[in-house]
Design a protein around this motif. Structure first.
Motif, short mmCIF file in Angstrom:
data_model
loop_
_atom_site.label_atom_id
_atom_site.label_comp_id
_atom_site.label_asym_id
_atom_site.label_seq_id
_atom_site.Cartn_x
_atom_site.Cartn_y
_atom_site.Cartn_z
N TYR A 58 0.85 -1.20 0.00
CA TYR A 58 0.00 0.00 0.00
C TYR A 58 0.88 1.24 0.00
O TYR A 58 1.83 1.34 0.78
N TRP A 59 0.59 2.16 -0.92
CA TRP A 59 1.25 3.46 -0.96
C TRP A 59 0.21 4.55 -0.84
O TRP A 59 -0.86 4.48 -1.48
N SER A 60 0.52 5.56 -0.04
CA SER A 60 -0.35 6.74 0.00
C SER A 60 -0.14 7.54 -1.29
O SER A 60 0.88 7.39 -1.97
N LYS A 61 -1.10 8.38 -1.63
CA LYS A 61 -0.95 9.19 -2.85
C LYS A 61 0.23 10.16 -2.69
O LYS A 61 0.93 10.46 -3.66
N LYS A 62 0.47 10.59 -1.47
CA LYS A 62 1.60 11.48 -1.21
C LYS A 62 2.92 10.80 -1.57
O LYS A 62 3.82 11.40 -2.18
N LYS A 63 3.03 9.52 -1.23
CA LYS A 63 4.24 8.76 -1.55
C LYS A 63 4.36 8.56 -3.06
O LYS A 63 5.46 8.64 -3.62
N MET A 64 3.24 8.32 -3.73
CA MET A 64 3.25 8.14 -5.18
C MET A 64 3.66 9.43 -5.88
O MET A 64 4.42 9.40 -6.86
N LEU A 65 3.16 10.56 -5.41
CA LEU A 65 3.54 11.86 -5.98
C LEU A 65 5.04 12.09 -5.83
O LEU A 65 5.70 12.57 -6.76
N ASP A 103 -3.16 10.77 -16.76
CA ASP A 103 -3.81 9.65 -16.08
C ASP A 103 -2.95 9.22 -14.90
O ASP A 103 -2.28 8.19 -14.94
N PHE A 104 -3.02 9.99 -13.84
CA PHE A 104 -2.16 9.73 -12.68
C PHE A 104 -2.48 8.38 -12.06
O PHE A 104 -1.58 7.62 -11.69
N ASP A 105 -3.77 8.06 -11.94
CA ASP A 105 -4.15 6.77 -11.34
C ASP A 105 -3.64 5.60 -12.18
O ASP A 105 -3.13 4.62 -11.65
N GLY A 106 -3.78 5.71 -13.51
CA GLY A 106 -3.32 4.65 -14.39
C GLY A 106 -1.82 4.41 -14.27
O GLY A 106 -1.36 3.25 -14.21
N MET A 107 -1.05 5.49 -14.23
CA MET A 107 0.40 5.36 -14.06
C MET A 107 0.74 4.81 -12.68
O MET A 107 1.70 4.05 -12.51
N SER A 108 -0.07 5.16 -11.70
CA SER A 108 0.15 4.66 -10.33
C SER A 108 -0.10 3.16 -10.26
O SER A 108 0.62 2.43 -9.57
#
Length: 230
Positions: A58-65, A103-108
């Protein structure tokens, strides 16, 4: 692989994620439209093999950014926030052509699966090749050029290509060893058969003695009667 999944976790859904036990507790929004419009707060990925081996992340969106901002030269976290807040005019959106903007979610999702599978997964050669070619264009010389210019993707692809070459090398060595062992086994069996088979020399038949024909005599056998006559 028995099961694989990646999912965006929306605001209000996450109850708890235990990184030690790798267990997540969520209360997903049931209505799809409402869920789609709700802001994403993190990403969850998991896979499970048929033998029971299971791995989650699990990654938070902050970590993904932070990850995208660090490794993708075409992405900037502050610019992304400005776009989300509507601070960038439509006329200037062409400047932000990265898929991380579009597409940030798709790349994530791709990033989560890459992180999960490349570290803990066992990939077939076909899957490794698909993994290497993903998000890349092939040049005339056969090299891969990544659209996102993402250093992480490049480094991971190099590692995967190395794994492919190593796996192919091991397979070739195994096949060569197998063939050599087969030939050696056949030669050994042949030698054993030759040793067990007695060396019997053919017995020569005795020469048959030819009988000499009787010799005819020219001498007249005169009896006493012939001698004295009548």
């Amino acid at each position: 692989m028995n099961k694989i999944n990646v999912l965006a976790i929306k605001e209000g859904e996450l109850i708890k994620y235990d990184p030690l036990a790798e267990e997540i507790e969520v209360n997903l929004i049931e209505d799809d439209e409402t869920r789609e419009e709700t802001e994403t707060i993190g990403y969850y990925a998991m896979f499970e093999y048929q033998n029971g081996f299971r791995k989650t992340m699990y990654w938070s969106k902050k970590k993904m950014l932070a990850h995208a901002n660090k490794y993708s030269q075409a992405f900037n976290a502050e610019s992304y926030k400005n776009i989300q807040d509507g601070k960038v005019s439509q006329n200037d959106l062409w400047k932000y052509s990265s898929f991380w903007y579009k597409d940030f979610d798709g790349m994530s999702y791709k990033t989560m699966l890459r992180q999960l599978i490349s570290k803990w997964g066992i990939m077939s050669i076909e899957m490794q090749e698909a993994y290497t070619k993903d998000m890349a264009t092939i040049k005339e010389n056969g090299d891969y050029e990544y659209i996102e210019n993402d250093q992480t993707l490049y480094e991971e692809s190099i590692q995967v290509e190395s794994n492919i070459n190593e796996e192919q090398k091991v397979t070739t060595e195994k096949e060569t060893t197998k063939k050599a062992e087969k030939v050696k086994k056949e030669e050994t069996v042949k030698e054993e058969v030759e040793e067990e088979t007695p060396n019997i020399q053919p017995v020569a038949e005795p020469e048959q003695k030819q009988e000499e024909p009787p010799i005819e005599s020219n001498e007249t056998n005169n009896t006493d009667d012939d001698f004295f006559g009548d």
